[in-house]
Every structure is written in structure tokens, then in C-alpha cells.
Design a protein around this motif. Structure first.
Motif, PDB file in Angstrom:
ATOM      1  N   ALA A   1       0.834  -1.202   0.000  1.00  0.00           N
ATOM      2  CA  ALA A   1       0.000   0.000   0.000  1.00  0.00           C
ATOM      3  C   ALA A   1       0.868   1.251   0.000  1.00  0.00           C
ATOM      4  CB  ALA A   1      -0.930  -0.008   1.206  1.00  0.00           C
ATOM      5  N   LEU A   2       1.978   1.219   0.753  1.00  0.00           N
ATOM      6  CA  LEU A   2       2.895   2.364   0.799  1.00  0.00           C
ATOM      7  C   LEU A   2       3.512   2.623  -0.570  1.00  0.00           C
ATOM      8  CD1 LEU A   2       4.527   4.373   2.712  1.00  0.00           C
ATOM      9  CD2 LEU A   2       6.297   2.600   2.686  1.00  0.00           C
ATOM     10  N   LEU A   3       3.999   1.577  -1.200  1.00  0.00           N
ATOM     11  CA  LEU A   3       4.641   1.728  -2.504  1.00  0.00           C
ATOM     12  C   LEU A   3       3.649   2.232  -3.554  1.00  0.00           C
ATOM     13  CD1 LEU A   3       6.834  -1.519  -2.583  1.00  0.00           C
ATOM     14  CD2 LEU A   3       7.512   0.785  -1.911  1.00  0.00           C
ATOM     15  N   GLU A   4       2.418   1.727  -3.494  1.00  0.00           N
ATOM     16  CA  GLU A   4       1.405   2.160  -4.459  1.00  0.00           C
ATOM     17  C   GLU A   4       0.983   3.602  -4.195  1.00  0.00           C
ATOM     18  OE1 GLU A   4      -0.952  -1.835  -5.842  1.00  0.00           O
ATOM     19  OE2 GLU A   4      -1.479  -1.017  -3.866  1.00  0.00           O
ATOM     20  N   ARG A   5       0.817   3.940  -2.923  1.00  0.00           N
ATOM     21  CA  ARG A   5       0.357   5.289  -2.578  1.00  0.00           C
ATOM     22  C   ARG A   5       1.350   6.353  -3.043  1.00  0.00           C
ATOM     23  NH1 ARG A   5      -0.579   4.181   2.181  1.00  0.00           N
ATOM     24  NH2 ARG A   5       1.221   4.998   3.311  1.00  0.00           N
ATOM     25  N   HIS A   6       2.623   6.045  -2.952  1.00  0.00           N
ATOM     26  CA  HIS A   6       3.652   7.025  -3.325  1.00  0.00           C
ATOM     27  C   HIS A   6       4.194   6.785  -4.734  1.00  0.00           C
ATOM     28  CE1 HIS A   6       3.946   9.045   0.586  1.00  0.00           C
ATOM     29  NE2 HIS A   6       3.706   7.863   1.115  1.00  0.00           N
ATOM     30  N   ARG A   7       3.555   5.894  -5.462  1.00  0.00           N
ATOM     31  CA  ARG A   7       3.916   5.615  -6.864  1.00  0.00           C
ATOM     32  C   ARG A   7       5.422   5.323  -7.007  1.00  0.00           C
ATOM     33  NH1 ARG A   7       3.306  10.200  -9.537  1.00  0.00           N
ATOM     34  NH2 ARG A   7       2.838  11.482  -7.715  1.00  0.00           N
ATOM     35  N   ILE A   8       5.915   4.479  -6.113  1.00  0.00           N
ATOM     36  CA  ILE A   8       7.339   4.148  -6.099  1.00  0.00           C
ATOM     37  C   ILE A   8       7.699   3.318  -7.330  1.00  0.00           C
ATOM     38  CG2 ILE A   8       9.128   2.859  -4.856  1.00  0.00           C
ATOM     39  CD1 ILE A   8       8.324   5.573  -3.598  1.00  0.00           C
TER      40      ILE A   8
ATOM     41  N   LYS B   1       8.676  -5.164   2.400  1.00  0.00           N
ATOM     42  CA  LYS B   1       8.951  -4.325   1.231  1.00  0.00           C
ATOM     43  C   LYS B   1       9.518  -5.131   0.068  1.00  0.00           C
ATOM     44  CE  LYS B   1      13.468  -3.018   3.107  1.00  0.00           C
ATOM     45  NZ  LYS B   1      13.253  -3.518   4.479  1.00  0.00           N
ATOM     46  N   ILE B   2      10.277  -6.193   0.388  1.00  0.00           N
ATOM     47  CA  ILE B   2      10.850  -7.024  -0.671  1.00  0.00           C
ATOM     48  C   ILE B   2       9.748  -7.825  -1.352  1.00  0.00           C
ATOM     49  CG2 ILE B   2      12.553  -8.788  -1.192  1.00  0.00           C
ATOM     50  CD1 ILE B   2      13.706  -6.121  -0.130  1.00  0.00           C
ATOM     51  N   ALA B   3       8.864  -8.411  -0.552  1.00  0.00           N
ATOM     52  CA  ALA B   3       7.738  -9.170  -1.111  1.00  0.00           C
ATOM     53  C   ALA B   3       6.801  -8.244  -1.883  1.00  0.00           C
ATOM     54  CB  ALA B   3       6.991  -9.877   0.009  1.00  0.00           C
ATOM     55  N   ALA B   4       6.588  -7.043  -1.350  1.00  0.00           N
ATOM     56  CA  ALA B   4       5.704  -6.091  -2.023  1.00  0.00           C
ATOM     57  C   ALA B   4       6.285  -5.662  -3.360  1.00  0.00           C
ATOM     58  CB  ALA B   4       5.473  -4.879  -1.124  1.00  0.00           C
ATOM     59  N   ALA B   5       7.597  -5.401  -3.384  1.00  0.00           N
ATOM     60  CA  ALA B   5       8.240  -5.022  -4.646  1.00  0.00           C
ATOM     61  C   ALA B   5       8.114  -6.142  -5.672  1.00  0.00           C
ATOM     62  CB  ALA B   5       9.707  -4.684  -4.400  1.00  0.00           C
ATOM     63  N   ARG B   6       8.270  -7.366  -5.228  1.00  0.00           N
ATOM     64  CA  ARG B   6       8.128  -8.509  -6.142  1.00  0.00           C
ATOM     65  C   ARG B   6       6.714  -8.568  -6.694  1.00  0.00           C
ATOM     66  NH1 ARG B   6      10.154 -12.154  -3.042  1.00  0.00           N
ATOM     67  NH2 ARG B   6       8.203 -12.796  -2.042  1.00  0.00           N
ATOM     68  N   GLY B   7       5.723  -8.381  -5.834  1.00  0.00           N
ATOM     69  CA  GLY B   7       4.344  -8.423  -6.282  1.00  0.00           C
ATOM     70  C   GLY B   7       3.994  -7.315  -7.256  1.00  0.00           C
ATOM     71  N   LEU B   8       4.668  -6.176  -7.126  1.00  0.00           N
ATOM     72  CA  LEU B   8       4.411  -5.034  -8.003  1.00  0.00           C
ATOM     73  C   LEU B   8       5.379  -4.980  -9.186  1.00  0.00           C
ATOM     74  CD1 LEU B   8       3.798  -2.325  -5.239  1.00  0.00           C
ATOM     75  CD2 LEU B   8       2.079  -3.327  -6.764  1.00  0.00           C
ATOM     76  N   HIS B   9       6.246  -5.979  -9.293  1.00  0.00           N
ATOM     77  CA  HIS B   9       7.230  -6.069 -10.393  1.00  0.00           C
ATOM     78  C   HIS B   9       8.186  -4.876 -10.386  1.00  0.00           C
ATOM     79  CE1 HIS B   9       4.652  -9.298 -11.772  1.00  0.00           C
ATOM     80  NE2 HIS B   9       3.633  -8.467 -11.838  1.00  0.00           N
ATOM     81  N   LEU B  10       8.555  -4.428  -9.183  1.00  0.00           N
ATOM     82  CA  LEU B  10       9.477  -3.299  -9.063  1.00  0.00           C
ATOM     83  C   LEU B  10      10.903  -3.798  -8.855  1.00  0.00           C
ATOM     84  CD1 LEU B  10       7.515  -0.920  -6.632  1.00  0.00           C
ATOM     85  CD2 LEU B  10       7.582  -0.871  -9.142  1.00  0.00           C
TER      86      LEU B  10
END
Length: 260
Positions: A190-197, A213-222
Motif C-alpha cells: 500500500a505504501l509503494l502504491e500510494r507514493h507511486r514508487i 517491502k521485498i515481497a511487495a516489490a516482487r508483487g508489483l514487479h518493481l
């Protein structure tokens, strides 16, 4: 230190969740007198279940003198995997003072399918890896480690830290959040999406507390610019609190035979 006069004295070099868990596991033992040492980099450190010493020792020689003066029977290095200077001082001090040393080191994260890691050996490499084109960057680093990113002021930086960043990063666009983890994957996504990282800069800290944050980045393909771990001293090391407890029982028997 807690414990009776005949209790074996233990110094834990802490600052990690593992150090707190170890201290909690030892706090009720009457045969041990435990102190946790914190570097003092956090203004309001998490509560500890045993007495706390805050501040540096003055390098390896200063730590060795402390070990002698306080008649420490066992030194436990449970510092952060990137605290290589402290770990080096601990190894040297234990050798100088002839005190048994064990390191509690959490395993590093391993790259999974879908992870887009760019591994670099130093902060300067992370700055360079961001490139020249402006990007929205989540700096998942310690607040005292972000100053080099002022060399790349074209980016928008999101900084999350336990204590406020003071002075702020010398760039025109930075967002600061103060919060203490652990953070779940859902929270960090949610943090990464909210700030359009667009890219995350992180250390390979290991453990569960900061893996969100690592799992979230993987899920968002960042992409994640990952600082590789420093080389730590070659000393006896384990990965879990239970392993330290087992080692301590053996060390206690050895110390008693030496009259410590």
C-alpha cells in the motif's frame, strides 16, 4: 547486570529483534547476569527485558577493557548484519580479553522467482544504479546512510525511519515518514502504491521484520537495488536464539571450570 554475584556475566551487543528475543529468553535465569549494549543511534530504542548500556566503547581496545573490568564471561554479537565495524571490534576485543564470543546472525534473503534485484556492494553503487532519469525511490535504509543520495537530486525520495531525519536530505523532493516496524507485505505494498514508487533501495537484512517491502516489490514487479552484505569476522556463529542458548549452556560449563 541482573543475577547473583556468582552468575556468569553476559554482554549482548544488540540493536536487533534477535538480540531482544535472546535477552528475553535469558532474563529469568538466575545463573546469568545479562546486559544489552546499544550503540545509541536511535533516540527511543525498543524496551529491553534486561539492563541496558548505551553508547560506544572506544573501539576494540575499549571494549576489551570493558570485558575485563566487568568480568564478562561471554560476549554475544547480535548486531545488525551490516554492523561490520562493530562485529570486527567484537572479534578483536574477545581475543584481547580472552572471552568466548558467539555471533547471532540471521540468514540473508534469497532471490525468488519474480524478484528483480540489482545487487551492489556499496551505497555509492546504489546511487549510480538509480540512473540519470528521474525516478520515485523508496530508500529503505538507515537515516544516517542516505546522505550520499544528495548526489542524485533529480529523484523523488521516500524515506521511512524510526527517528526523524535531521538534517533532511539535501534534495528538492523528499518525503519523510517516521514509523517503527515490523511492516507486513500488505502495508508495504500500500505504501509503494500510494507514493507511486518505481524502485526500492534496501539492504539484505534478512529476517521477517523488514521483508514486507521485498515481497511487495516482487508483487508489483518493481526493481530492488540491494546492497550486498559486508564480510564479517570468522567467529563461531549461529542463526537462531535456540542455538545460542544451547551454546551458552556449554559455555557456562566451560567458564565454571575456568573459574569465571
Amino acid at each position: 547486570m541482573t543475577g547473583s554475584a556468582r552468575a556468569m556475566r553476559i554482554l549482548i551487543l544488540g540493536g536487533t529483534a534477535e538480540a531482544r528475543a535472546l535477552a528475553a529468553a535469558l532474563a529469568s535465569r538466575e545463573d546469568l547476569a545479562v546486559t544489552v549494549s546499544l550503540a545509541g543511534r536511535t533516540a527511543a530504542p525498543a524496551p529491553q527485558p534486561v539492563p541496558v548500556r548505551i553508547g560506544g566503547f572506544g573501539g576494540a581496545d575499549g571494549l576489551a577493557q570493558y570485558l575485563r573490568d566487568e568480568r564478562i564471561g561471554v560476549l554475544i554479537d547480535a548486531t545488525h548484519p551490516y554492523a561490520d565495524i562493530i562485529s570486527a571490534n567484537a572479534a578483536r576485543a574477545a581475543e584481547l580479553a580472552d572471552v568466548p564470543l558467539i555471533a547471532l546472525r540471521r540468514p540473508a534473503w534469497t532471490k525468488l522467482d519474480g524478484d528483480r534485484w540489482i545487487e551492489v556492494p556499496a551505497i555509492s553503487g546504489a546511487v549510480a544504479a538509480l540512473g540519470k532519469a528521474p525516478r520515485r525511490v523508496f530508500l529503505a535504509l538507515g537515516r544516517k546512510e542516505i546522505a550520499p543520495f544528495a548526489a542524485a537530486p533529480q529523484h523523488v525520495y521516500l524515506v521511512r525511519s524510526v527517528d526523524p531525519v535531521d538534517p533532511p536530505l539535501a534534495v528538492p523532493h523528499a518525503i519523510y515518514l517516521t514509523a517503527r516496524g515490523p511492516f507486513s507485505e500488505a502495508e508495504d505494498r500500500a505504501l509503494l502504491e500510494r507514493h507511486r514508487i518505481e524502485v526500492v533501495v534496501a539492504k539484505n537484512s534478512g529476517g521477517d521484520a523488514t521483508y514486507g517491502k521485498i515481497a511487495a516489490a516482487r508483487g508489483l514487479h518493481l526493481p530492488v537495488i540491494m546492497l550486498t552484505r559486508p564480510v564479517l569476522p570468522d567467529v563461531p556463529a549461529v542463526e537462531t536464539v535456540d542455538e545460542v542458548l544451547a551454546w551458552l549452556d556449554h559455555a557456562g560449563t566451560s567458564a565454571a571450570s575456568r573459574g569465571v
